[in-house]
Design a protein around this motif. Structure first.
Motif, PDB file in Angstrom:
ATOM      1  N   GLY A 286       0.819  -1.206   0.000  1.00  0.00           N
ATOM      2  CA  GLY A 286       0.000   0.000   0.000  1.00  0.00           C
ATOM      3  C   GLY A 286       0.845   1.245   0.000  1.00  0.00           C
TER       4      GLY A 286
ATOM      5  N   LEU B  63       0.351   5.357   1.146  1.00  0.00           N
ATOM      6  CA  LEU B  63      -0.420   6.460   1.716  1.00  0.00           C
ATOM      7  C   LEU B  63       0.163   7.746   1.136  1.00  0.00           C
ATOM      8  CD1 LEU B  63      -0.418   4.940   5.257  1.00  0.00           C
ATOM      9  CD2 LEU B  63      -2.513   5.495   4.022  1.00  0.00           C
TER      10      LEU B  63
ATOM     11  N   TYR C 176      -3.925   4.903  -1.060  1.00  0.00           N
ATOM     12  CA  TYR C 176      -4.937   5.365  -0.115  1.00  0.00           C
ATOM     13  C   TYR C 176      -4.843   6.884  -0.008  1.00  0.00           C
ATOM     14  CZ  TYR C 176      -5.045   0.466   1.402  1.00  0.00           C
ATOM     15  OH  TYR C 176      -5.151  -0.900   1.446  1.00  0.00           O
TER      16      TYR C 176
ATOM     17  N   THR D 227      -7.457  10.674   1.070  1.00  0.00           N
ATOM     18  CA  THR D 227      -8.742  11.302   1.348  1.00  0.00           C
ATOM     19  C   THR D 227      -9.295  11.901   0.057  1.00  0.00           C
ATOM     20  OG1 THR D 227      -7.682  13.407   1.896  1.00  0.00           O
ATOM     21  CG2 THR D 227      -8.095  11.879   3.718  1.00  0.00           C
TER      22      THR D 227
ATOM     23  N   GLU E 136      -8.086   4.455  -3.090  1.00  0.00           N
ATOM     24  CA  GLU E 136      -8.991   3.943  -2.053  1.00  0.00           C
ATOM     25  C   GLU E 136      -9.235   5.098  -1.089  1.00  0.00           C
ATOM     26  OE1 GLU E 136     -11.140   0.964   0.155  1.00  0.00           O
ATOM     27  OE2 GLU E 136     -10.220   0.847  -1.840  1.00  0.00           O
TER      28      GLU E 136
ATOM     29  N   VAL F 126     -10.110   7.210   2.060  1.00  0.00           N
ATOM     30  CA  VAL F 126     -10.126   7.123   3.517  1.00  0.00           C
ATOM     31  C   VAL F 126     -10.543   8.478   4.065  1.00  0.00           C
ATOM     32  CG1 VAL F 126      -8.381   5.311   3.629  1.00  0.00           C
ATOM     33  CG2 VAL F 126      -7.665   7.708   3.625  1.00  0.00           C
TER      34      VAL F 126
ATOM     35  N   ASP G 294     -10.191   7.514  10.362  1.00  0.00           N
ATOM     36  CA  ASP G 294     -10.160   6.106   9.960  1.00  0.00           C
ATOM     37  C   ASP G 294      -8.844   5.449  10.379  1.00  0.00           C
ATOM     38  OD1 ASP G 294     -12.593   6.366   8.750  1.00  0.00           O
ATOM     39  OD2 ASP G 294     -11.856   6.252   6.688  1.00  0.00           O
ATOM     40  N   THR G 295      -8.908   4.165  10.682  1.00  0.00           N
ATOM     41  CA  THR G 295      -7.719   3.351  10.884  1.00  0.00           C
ATOM     42  C   THR G 295      -7.632   2.355   9.738  1.00  0.00           C
ATOM     43  OG1 THR G 295      -7.776   3.548  13.299  1.00  0.00           O
ATOM     44  CG2 THR G 295      -6.529   1.703  12.376  1.00  0.00           C
ATOM     45  N   VAL G 296      -6.551   2.424   9.000  1.00  0.00           N
ATOM     46  CA  VAL G 296      -6.337   1.548   7.854  1.00  0.00           C
ATOM     47  C   VAL G 296      -5.231   0.559   8.212  1.00  0.00           C
ATOM     48  CG1 VAL G 296      -5.754   1.432   5.405  1.00  0.00           C
ATOM     49  CG2 VAL G 296      -6.937   3.451   6.310  1.00  0.00           C
ATOM     50  N   LYS G 297      -5.508  -0.739   8.074  1.00  0.00           N
ATOM     51  CA  LYS G 297      -4.491  -1.754   8.362  1.00  0.00           C
ATOM     52  C   LYS G 297      -3.876  -2.215   7.049  1.00  0.00           C
ATOM     53  CE  LYS G 297      -5.209  -4.694  11.693  1.00  0.00           C
ATOM     54  NZ  LYS G 297      -4.116  -4.341  12.651  1.00  0.00           N
ATOM     55  N   ILE G 298      -2.560  -2.015   6.927  1.00  0.00           N
ATOM     56  CA  ILE G 298      -1.824  -2.440   5.744  1.00  0.00           C
ATOM     57  C   ILE G 298      -0.573  -3.174   6.214  1.00  0.00           C
ATOM     58  CG2 ILE G 298      -0.891  -1.735   3.500  1.00  0.00           C
ATOM     59  CD1 ILE G 298      -2.166   1.032   3.960  1.00  0.00           C
TER      60      ILE G 298
ATOM     61  N   ASP H 239      -1.371  -0.698  11.711  1.00  0.00           N
ATOM     62  CA  ASP H 239      -2.449   0.291  11.721  1.00  0.00           C
ATOM     63  C   ASP H 239      -1.896   1.677  11.380  1.00  0.00           C
ATOM     64  OD1 ASP H 239      -4.390  -1.542  12.393  1.00  0.00           O
ATOM     65  OD2 ASP H 239      -4.315  -1.097  14.543  1.00  0.00           O
TER      66      ASP H 239
END
Length: 283
Positions: A89, A91, A108, A110, A147, A149, A153-157, A161
């Protein structure tokens, strides 16, 4: 010739410096954490002093931000490949350029960040200005989708976390990584000027950084400064308070720039100071 990593000056109680990694352009620093986690901090050493980060877990890799120039994007992409783990992923917020070089990784972002990358957005506009000045050296590819977000939010990749945080511009976003008690914010270096478009923005920055202090974040990551400890937050608050004071007392743009330079003579990022002056003063 490959450049060996520089020493990491900031270590938490659960971390230690790791040596031996290399990157073809710029410098790479690595911090080892408990649980098999590592943070790779890539400093481009270019005129913008960009920093990008790779979080490594036993499961794989996560990229936090990219860079503006093709040579640095390509160097980081090659480094990631040599780590021998899947990139699971990315960010991306303020620095999404060159995303294609990372091999179709899932992005990922916003909705606000995605809009800044589209034609007419702030990141798109900056990229166009870079192209005018630097030509084909600039990584001009910006993502068209991601994607989505949202703040909070908490995104697990890769088993890690990542908490999506608000930033003062209301468009892009910051990141908190609980496993290593680290926070990423676009401009937070204790020795680097920030882009400050208004005194209201400065007030919002100070308020959010005071919240960082209350949270007790131990490791500070930013796009234009090497990783630092929590003392960087106090230093940046002091900087913002002084700049706010000088913005109110200065007669014009030139006066403001001179006053800020005098108050912070050893700061990097003079171009960012000039951008702030242009936004805060009409003459």
């Amino acid at each position: 010739m490959k450049k060996i990593i520089v020493a990491v000056l900031v270590l938490t109680a659960m971390a230690s410096a790791s040596f031996g990694a290399s990157v073809s352009v710029g410098n790479m620093s690595v911090i080892n954490f408990d649980g098999g986690l590592k943070l790779h901090a890539y400093g481009t050493g270019d005129n913008m002093n960009d920093f990008c980060y790779v979080v490594e877990s036993p499961e794989g890799l996560v990229l936090i931000e990219s860079s503006a120039y093709k040579e640095h994007v390509n160097a980081l992409a090659e480094y990631i490949k040599e780590l021998g783990k899947p990139l699971l992923g990315a960010l991306l917020s303020y620095h999404p350029n060159g995303y294609k070089s990372y091999g179709g990784v899932k992005i990922y972002a916003t909705e606000g960040a995605l809009k800044t990358w589209a034609e007419g957005g702030s990141v798109w506009g900056l990229t166009q200005s870079f192209i005018q000045g630097m030509g084909d050296k600039v990584a001009d590819d910006l993502p068209e989708s991601a994607e989505i977000v949202s703040e909070g939010d908490t995104v697990k990749i890769a088993g890690v976390d990542f908490v999506i945080l608000h930033e003062s511009d209301g468009e892009d976003y910051g990141i908190y990584i609980p496993a290593i008690n680290a926070v990423y914010r676009h401009m937070l270096g204790s020795k680097t000027h920030s882009i400050l478009p208004s005194t209201a923005y400065i007030d919002a920055e100070i308020a959010e950084l005071r919240e960082y202090q209350s949270k007790g974040y131990a490791l500070i990551l930013t796009s234009h400064n090497a990783p630092e400890g929590k003392e960087a937050v106090s230093a940046k608050i002091a900087y913002l308070e002084k700049v706010r004071e000088l913005a109110k007392s200065s007669k014009n743009r030139t006066d403001f720039v001179s006053a800020v330079k005098a108050a912070f003579p050893d700061y990097n990022g003079e171009a960012y100071l000039e951008m702030s002056a242009g936004a805060l003063f009409t003459e």
